[in-house]
Design an enzyme around this catalytic site. Sequence first.
Site, mmCIF file in Angstrom:
data_model
loop_
_atom_site.group_PDB
_atom_site.id
_atom_site.type_symbol
_atom_site.label_atom_id
_atom_site.label_comp_id
_atom_site.label_asym_id
_atom_site.label_seq_id
_atom_site.Cartn_x
_atom_site.Cartn_y
_atom_site.Cartn_z
ATOM 1 N N HIS A 181 10.507 -6.272 9.346
ATOM 2 C CA HIS A 181 9.713 -5.399 10.344
ATOM 3 C C HIS A 181 8.198 -5.702 10.507
ATOM 4 O O HIS A 181 7.445 -5.547 11.442
ATOM 5 C CB HIS A 181 9.972 -3.833 10.051
ATOM 6 C CG HIS A 181 11.384 -3.497 10.656
ATOM 7 N ND1 HIS A 181 12.394 -3.146 9.432
ATOM 8 C CD2 HIS A 181 11.920 -3.353 11.760
ATOM 9 C CE1 HIS A 181 13.169 -2.762 10.351
ATOM 10 N NE2 HIS A 181 13.052 -2.881 11.522
ATOM 11 N N MET A 219 0.833 -1.095 -0.019
ATOM 12 C CA MET A 219 0.118 -0.172 -0.039
ATOM 13 C C MET A 219 0.970 1.042 0.080
ATOM 14 O O MET A 219 1.946 1.335 0.443
ATOM 15 C CB MET A 219 -0.947 -0.279 1.261
ATOM 16 C CG MET A 219 -2.020 -1.146 1.144
ATOM 17 S SD MET A 219 -3.258 -1.061 2.548
ATOM 18 C CE MET A 219 -3.859 0.799 2.426
ATOM 19 N N CYS A 248 12.611 1.544 7.648
ATOM 20 C CA CYS A 248 14.308 1.336 7.924
ATOM 21 C C CYS A 248 14.995 1.682 6.679
ATOM 22 O O CYS A 248 16.339 1.275 6.784
ATOM 23 C CB CYS A 248 14.247 -0.234 8.281
ATOM 24 S SG CYS A 248 13.750 -1.225 7.015
ATOM 25 N N GLU A 302 -6.876 -1.914 -7.723
ATOM 26 C CA GLU A 302 -7.438 -2.692 -6.671
ATOM 27 C C GLU A 302 -7.708 -4.203 -7.246
ATOM 28 O O GLU A 302 -8.645 -4.734 -6.989
ATOM 29 C CB GLU A 302 -8.618 -2.166 -5.986
ATOM 30 C CG GLU A 302 -8.652 -0.732 -5.578
ATOM 31 C CD GLU A 302 -7.588 -0.298 -4.421
ATOM 32 O OE1 GLU A 302 -7.326 -1.485 -3.719
ATOM 33 O OE2 GLU A 302 -7.217 0.722 -4.358
ATOM 34 N N SER A 303 -6.819 -4.790 -8.161
ATOM 35 C CA SER A 303 -6.948 -5.781 -8.922
ATOM 36 C C SER A 303 -6.938 -7.002 -7.856
ATOM 37 O O SER A 303 -7.059 -8.044 -8.181
ATOM 38 C CB SER A 303 -5.892 -5.883 -9.985
ATOM 39 O OG SER A 303 -4.716 -5.783 -9.643
HETATM 40 N N1 LIG Z 1 1.692 15.534 -2.058
HETATM 41 C C1 LIG Z 1 2.222 14.541 -2.431
HETATM 42 N N2 LIG Z 1 3.556 14.775 -3.365
HETATM 43 C C2 LIG Z 1 4.046 13.823 -3.778
HETATM 44 N N3 LIG Z 1 3.832 12.505 -3.520
HETATM 45 C C3 LIG Z 1 2.956 12.322 -2.708
HETATM 46 C C4 LIG Z 1 2.065 13.213 -2.250
HETATM 47 N N4 LIG Z 1 1.235 12.633 -1.492
HETATM 48 C C5 LIG Z 1 1.406 11.423 -1.343
HETATM 49 N N5 LIG Z 1 2.555 11.080 -2.148
HETATM 50 C C6 LIG Z 1 2.998 9.862 -2.033
HETATM 51 O O1 LIG Z 1 2.124 8.900 -3.214
HETATM 52 C C7 LIG Z 1 2.207 7.595 -2.929
HETATM 53 C C8 LIG Z 1 0.856 6.834 -2.850
HETATM 54 O O2 LIG Z 1 0.471 6.964 -4.052
HETATM 55 P P1 LIG Z 1 -0.889 6.217 -4.248
HETATM 56 O O3 LIG Z 1 -1.106 6.305 -5.685
HETATM 57 O O4 LIG Z 1 -2.084 6.726 -3.377
HETATM 58 O O5 LIG Z 1 -0.492 4.565 -3.719
HETATM 59 P P2 LIG Z 1 -1.158 3.268 -3.704
HETATM 60 O O6 LIG Z 1 -2.192 3.228 -4.914
HETATM 61 O O7 LIG Z 1 -0.217 2.245 -4.246
HETATM 62 O O8 LIG Z 1 -1.648 3.033 -2.440
HETATM 63 C C9 LIG Z 1 3.259 7.755 -1.607
HETATM 64 O O9 LIG Z 1 4.489 7.283 -2.136
HETATM 65 C C10 LIG Z 1 3.203 8.910 -1.191
HETATM 66 O O10 LIG Z 1 4.547 9.105 -0.528
HETATM 67 C C1 LIG Z 2 -3.766 -5.045 3.431
HETATM 68 C C2 LIG Z 2 -4.830 -5.192 3.040
HETATM 69 C C3 LIG Z 2 -5.447 -3.993 2.264
HETATM 70 N N1 LIG Z 2 -6.945 -4.032 1.962
HETATM 71 C C4 LIG Z 2 -7.440 -2.628 1.527
HETATM 72 C C5 LIG Z 2 -7.302 -1.539 2.072
HETATM 73 C C6 LIG Z 2 -7.448 -0.536 0.880
HETATM 74 O O1 LIG Z 2 -8.809 -0.306 1.006
HETATM 75 C C7 LIG Z 2 -7.005 -1.645 -0.300
HETATM 76 C C8 LIG Z 2 -5.708 -1.089 -0.778
HETATM 77 O O2 LIG Z 2 -5.686 0.203 -1.173
HETATM 78 P P1 LIG Z 2 -4.187 0.830 -1.744
HETATM 79 O O3 LIG Z 2 -4.878 1.454 -3.226
HETATM 80 O O4 LIG Z 2 -3.202 -0.023 -2.125
HETATM 81 O O5 LIG Z 2 -3.687 1.942 -0.946
HETATM 82 O O6 LIG Z 2 -6.982 -2.889 0.245
HETATM 83 C C9 LIG Z 2 -7.555 -5.322 2.369
HETATM 84 O O7 LIG Z 2 -8.733 -5.103 2.350
HETATM 85 N N2 LIG Z 2 -7.191 -6.141 3.343
HETATM 86 C C10 LIG Z 2 -5.551 -6.281 3.395
HETATM 87 O O8 LIG Z 2 -5.256 -7.265 4.193
HETATM 88 ZN ZN LIG Z 3 12.061 -2.506 7.844
#
Ligand SMILES: Nc1ncnc2c1ncn2[C@@H]1O[C@H](COP(=O)(O)OP(=O)(O)O)[C@@H](O)[C@H]1O
Ligand SMILES: Cc1cn([C@H]2C[C@H](O)[C@@H](COP(=O)(O)O)O2)c(=O)[nH]c1=O
Ligand SMILES: [Zn+2]
Length: 194
Positions: A185, A11, A147, A88-89
């Site tokens: 971790h 995530m 870390c 969210e695949s």
């Molecule tokens: N304002 C910002 N500027 C640059 N990067 C950002 C900002 N806000 C969040 N991020 C970065 O965007 C990433 C999260 O992007 P997101 O597409 O929501 O992730 P995911 O879909 O994998 O959960 C993180 O690496 C976070 O540090």
């Molecule tokens: C680890 C984990 C995640 N989920 C859910 C939580 C979020 O709604 C999505 C992932 O969102 P992102 O776009 O990657 O930030 O998945 C879950 O339902 N169960 C889990 O174990």
């Molecule tokens: Zn770590």
Amino acid sequence: MAKLYFYYASMNAGKSTTLLQADFNYRERGMRTLLFTAGVHDRGGHGVIDSRIGLKAEAIPFDPATDLRVIVEAEHFRASVACVLVDESQFLSDAQVRQLAHLADEVGIPVLCYGLRTDFQGRLFPGSAGLLALADSLVEIKSVCECGRKATMNLRVDAAGNAVSEGAQKEIGGNERYVALCRKHFMLRSSRDA
Ligand SMILES: Nc1ncnc2c1ncn2[C@@H]1O[C@H](COP(=O)(O)OP(=O)(O)O)[C@@H](O)[C@H]1O
Ligand SMILES: Cc1cn([C@H]2C[C@H](O)[C@@H](COP(=O)(O)O)O2)c(=O)[nH]c1=O
Ligand SMILES: [Zn+2]
């Protein structure tokens, strides 16, 4: 030949951002795309792909009963679809992954899937298992643990920040509910708080 891609990560790694950039790239060249996201994942609204960086787009919500092949074929017949993008695949079923493979192989549409590899217990989701088995291309999107190592795991935490190791696989949430960590971790925190 069109391919089925699986972009996987922990995530908060940038999956939705990367998806929306790829989508923009197609659309700025005048090509039509179709976006899907899990209906259950309503963190940014139902049928919305939202990245933490602020980008958003409407998407077709899918649930276990959705036939993605039927939807895409009907849309493609109406007006050519250059690419299908699925966020969210991890929440796809195995049958839906096979529908997407059909679209790549038989209809010739590239399919780009973005999702988590593993859940809060370190186990594969059904969609991730199907995609790891069938995708032509597996691409890891990297992010960092506190870390400095690569964060590959997702720790579920409670309101006090303690690890939660039991519960349903599906639980929608964001940074308040999950922390991306390296395996070392993740294991340490999971056993410390058990
Ligand atoms: N304002 C910002 N500027 C640059 N990067 C950002 C900002 N806000 C969040 N991020 C970065 O965007 C990433 C999260 O992007 P997101 O597409 O929501 O992730 P995911 O879909 O994998 O959960 C993180 O690496 C976070 O540090
Ligand atoms: C680890 C984990 C995640 N989920 C859910 C939580 C979020 O709604 C999505 C992932 O969102 P992102 O776009 O990657 O930030 O998945 C879950 O339902 N169960 C889990 O174990
Ligand atoms: Zn770590």
